[in-house]
Design a protein around this motif. Structure first.
Motif, short mmCIF file in Angstrom:
data_model
loop_
_atom_site.label_atom_id
_atom_site.label_comp_id
_atom_site.label_asym_id
_atom_site.label_seq_id
_atom_site.Cartn_x
_atom_site.Cartn_y
_atom_site.Cartn_z
N PRO A 1 0.81 -1.23 0.00
CA PRO A 1 0.00 0.00 0.00
C PRO A 1 0.84 1.28 0.00
N GLY A 2 2.14 1.18 -0.06
CA GLY A 2 3.05 2.32 -0.11
C GLY A 2 4.43 1.77 -0.31
N GLY A 3 5.41 2.67 -0.37
CA GLY A 3 5.41 4.06 -0.06
C GLY A 3 5.41 4.37 1.44
N CYS A 4 5.59 5.68 1.70
CA CYS A 4 5.60 6.14 3.09
C CYS A 4 4.35 5.71 3.84
N PHE A 5 3.23 5.62 3.13
CA PHE A 5 1.98 5.22 3.78
C PHE A 5 2.10 3.84 4.43
N ALA A 6 2.91 2.96 3.81
CA ALA A 6 3.00 1.58 4.30
C ALA A 6 3.48 1.50 5.74
N ASP A 7 4.34 2.43 6.15
CA ASP A 7 4.92 2.34 7.49
C ASP A 7 4.06 2.97 8.57
N GLU A 8 2.84 3.34 8.22
CA GLU A 8 1.83 3.68 9.22
C GLU A 8 0.55 2.88 8.99
N TYR A 9 0.65 1.87 8.12
CA TYR A 9 -0.53 1.08 7.77
C TYR A 9 -0.57 -0.20 8.60
N HIS A 10 -1.69 -0.41 9.27
CA HIS A 10 -1.89 -1.63 10.05
C HIS A 10 -2.95 -2.47 9.35
N TRP A 11 -2.53 -3.61 8.87
CA TRP A 11 -3.35 -4.38 7.93
C TRP A 11 -4.69 -4.80 8.49
N ARG A 12 -4.78 -4.98 9.79
CA ARG A 12 -6.08 -5.40 10.36
C ARG A 12 -7.14 -4.31 10.24
N ASP A 13 -6.71 -3.05 10.04
CA ASP A 13 -7.68 -1.97 9.82
C ASP A 13 -8.39 -2.13 8.48
N GLY A 14 -7.83 -2.92 7.57
CA GLY A 14 -8.36 -3.03 6.22
C GLY A 14 -8.99 -4.37 5.90
N ILE A 15 -9.48 -5.08 6.91
CA ILE A 15 -10.20 -6.34 6.66
C ILE A 15 -11.55 -6.29 7.36
N GLY A 16 -12.42 -7.21 6.97
CA GLY A 16 -13.75 -7.26 7.56
C GLY A 16 -14.70 -6.31 6.86
N PRO A 17 -15.95 -6.19 7.35
CA PRO A 17 -16.94 -5.33 6.71
C PRO A 17 -16.42 -3.90 6.57
N ARG A 18 -16.56 -3.33 5.38
CA ARG A 18 -16.00 -1.99 5.15
C ARG A 18 -16.64 -0.93 6.02
N ASN A 19 -17.91 -1.11 6.34
CA ASN A 19 -18.58 -0.08 7.15
C ASN A 19 -18.18 -0.13 8.62
N LYS A 20 -17.38 -1.11 8.98
CA LYS A 20 -16.92 -1.23 10.37
C LYS A 20 -15.42 -0.98 10.51
N ARG A 21 -14.78 -0.66 9.42
CA ARG A 21 -13.32 -0.43 9.48
C ARG A 21 -13.04 0.95 10.07
N PRO A 22 -11.96 1.08 10.82
CA PRO A 22 -11.66 2.36 11.46
C PRO A 22 -11.25 3.42 10.44
N VAL A 23 -11.58 4.66 10.75
CA VAL A 23 -11.16 5.79 9.94
C VAL A 23 -9.96 6.44 10.63
N LYS A 24 -8.89 6.63 9.85
CA LYS A 24 -7.69 7.24 10.41
C LYS A 24 -7.31 8.46 9.57
N VAL A 25 -6.24 9.11 9.93
CA VAL A 25 -5.76 10.27 9.18
C VAL A 25 -4.50 9.85 8.42
N ASN A 26 -4.48 10.18 7.14
CA ASN A 26 -3.29 9.91 6.33
C ASN A 26 -2.29 11.04 6.60
N THR A 27 -1.44 10.82 7.60
CA THR A 27 -0.54 11.90 8.05
C THR A 27 0.56 12.20 7.04
N HIS A 28 0.89 11.25 6.19
CA HIS A 28 1.94 11.49 5.19
C HIS A 28 1.43 12.32 4.02
N TRP A 29 0.20 12.04 3.59
CA TRP A 29 -0.25 12.57 2.31
C TRP A 29 -1.55 13.37 2.45
N GLY A 30 -1.40 14.63 2.79
CA GLY A 30 -2.52 15.56 2.74
C GLY A 30 -3.34 15.70 4.00
#
Length: 514
Positions: free
Chosen positions: A89-118
């Motif tokens: 998934p990156g790139g710089c983004f990869a080193d703040e990405y926790h893969w468990r945030d991106g599995i399971g029902p999409r409407n239940k996944r946590p929302v975070k801030v993309n601190t690297h990009w914008g």
């Protein structure tokens, strides 16, 4: 009358450029070299700006035609490009990405801030399952970049187990519960990204220790073992390649290297993507020599430290980088893509081909809407960039066998203090059995004329395509007729000589006949 005289003078000056040097290109078709790995034409998709969200992923409920959330038009264009590999998934983004945030029902996944990009919200709608759906739609291989910056060895190991595991382990059952019974095929797995910078500001010796530690716990079924990639150096720095190839001897298949190109050659005040003078055309294109130089230096290091040639070099981030497009979010890395970018890409290809023994992957940054993109989108519209067409012209070189080339009497192209060889050439025997030749005339104002030989003989003819345009910064814009598209190119031998006339600022890729 005065205008006619000026036009005549201009014609004579350009005509003089055609014959200024008796350039000769000799391709040794009977001396096969290393294979040009198809993954040299790899792509890169990071959670950055509209590179994934909006650009490719619109969600299953979107009115824009899609397959399980991925835009049909974008996927079709990328399939036409025969994309062999996607890095995520990156790139710089990869080193703040926790893969468990991106599995399971999409409407239940946590929302975070993309601190690297914008500093924008990241809703994790695209995660592991969605990424593999994309690469499977493309028929491409998967390159997954694990989080070594804010993650743990356990997290990296468990992500790999989640993707590749079999049997009835709890983590494998979780994958099945999330809709995937069959293991994903992970072709490449990297530990960290740019660990010298955004990935942790590490020293190479410290990272080498961490790599050995973390890689110990990366385990998969034998038939689904990925190639493991270490985060390497940047720009002209070969220290990382030296340290890693000396100090890491297990679970390492490749070392990554990154280098971007700016017109100014400086990080601050990079230069504009369009509206530039000819001096910036040359300053930009001439910097490809630094890529050649660092690859040559890396080869010397690897041949010394890894004589068995077990470690490849992956140039997994490269491309043009300009000042932010006015009015855009600077963190979205939006930039226009012009004919100059197409030539920059082709010059990179020619260099990568010449180092095919060690360079077995490269990933242009990035695939859609970010930096040197293949495709630009806005709502339900898309446009193919000049860089896209450069990639498409070079498709015959995927998995081709490289062939030695010799260029004689290659004139120097110089503007102000910047200079470079006028013509760049590569050759290979494609999987179709044909000899393919790729040529770049970097001169922005003058055509180039050259004689092509196969060994001591002139071929009967060549046939292929040319990419050029009237302006150095010609581009393909949304809602407008494209200015940069390939057209047919062919030449026939006369009196035992095959002469190719390359337009100014052009890429020509041809198959040799006879």
């Amino acid at each position: 009358m005065k205008k006619q005289l000026l036009a005549l003078v201009a014609t004579l000056v350009v005509g003089a450029g055609v014959h200024a040097a008796d350039i000769k290109v000799v391709v040794s078709a009977d001396q096969p070299g290393p294979v040009i790995h198809r993954n040299i034409y790899g792509q890169f998709a990071e959670h950055l700006g509209t590179g994934i969200y909006e650009g490719m992923w619109v969600g299953p409920e979107s009115k824009i035609p899609n397959v399980r959330g991925w835009r049909k038009d974008v996927v079709a264009a990328l399939k036409d490009l025969k994309v062999p590999l996607v890095r995520w998934p990156g790139g710089c983004f990869a080193d703040e990405y926790h893969w468990r945030d991106g599995i399971g029902p999409r409407n239940k996944r946590p929302v975070k801030v993309n601190t690297h990009w914008g500093g924008v919200p990241e809703n994790n709608a695209v995660g592991t399952h969605e990424f593999f759906d994309l690469v499977e739609q493309l028929g491409a291989e998967a390159y997954v970049n694990a989080n070594m910056g804010t993650g743990t060895p356990q997290e990296a190991a468990e992500w790999l187990e989640y993707m590749t595991g079999e049997g009835n382990a709890t983590i494998v059952e979780q994958r099945r519960k999330n809709g995937r019974d069959k293991p994903f095929r992970v072709h490449y797995y990297a530990l960290g990204n740019e660990t010298w910078g955004c990935g942790g500001n590490m020293r190479p010796e410290y990272y080498a220790d961490l790599y050995r530690h973390w890689a110990t716990f990366l385990k998969t079924p034998a038939h689904n073992r990925p190639k493991f990639i270490a985060s390497g150096g940047n720009d002209k720095d070969t220290t990382w390649t030296d340290v890693l190839s000396k100090q890491v001897k297990h679970n390492i298949d490749a070392i990554a290297h990154h280098a971007y190109t700016f017109p100014s050659g400086k990080w601050e005040g990079k230069g504009s993507a369009a509206g530039f003078p000819e001096s910036e055309w040359v300053s930009m294109l001439s910097q490809v020599k630094k890529i050649d130089d660092v690859l040559a230096a890396s080869k010397v290091i690897l041949d010394k430290n890894d004589p068995q040639k077990k470690i490849a070099l992956y140039f997994d981030e490269w491309g043009s980088w300009y000042d932010p497009e006015p009015g855009s979010n600077p963190g979205f890395l939006v930039q226009r893509n012009t004919l100059r970018d197409a030539l920059l890409a082709a010059l990179h290809f020619n260099v990568f081909h010449s180092h095919a023994e060690r360079v077995q992957m490269s990933n242009v940054a990035q695939m859609v809407n970010v930096l040197q993109a293949m495709i630009l989108t806005s709502k339900d519209k898309l446009v193919l960039t000049p860089t896209y067409h450069a990639f498409k012209l070079y498709i015959p070189f995927q998995d081709a066998t490289s062939l030695p080339i010799k260029v004689e009497n290659n004139p120097t192209y110089k503007v102000d203090k910047f200079e470079m060889p006028t013509v760049s050439v590569t050759a290979g025997r494609g999987k179709d059995g044909k000899v393919w030749v790729g040529l770049v005339n970097s001169n922005a104002t003058k055509p180039a004329e050259l004689d092509l030989q196969l060994g001591a003989n002139a071929p009967k003819a060549v046939k292929g395509q040319v990419l050029t345009a009237s302006a150095m910064d010609a581009q393909n814009e949304l809602g407008k007729a494209p200015q940069v598209v390939p057209t047919a190119f062919e030449a026939q031998a006369t009196n035992g000589k095959l002469t190719l006339k390359l337009p100014a600022k052009s890429i020509v890729v041809v198959a040799v006949e006879g």
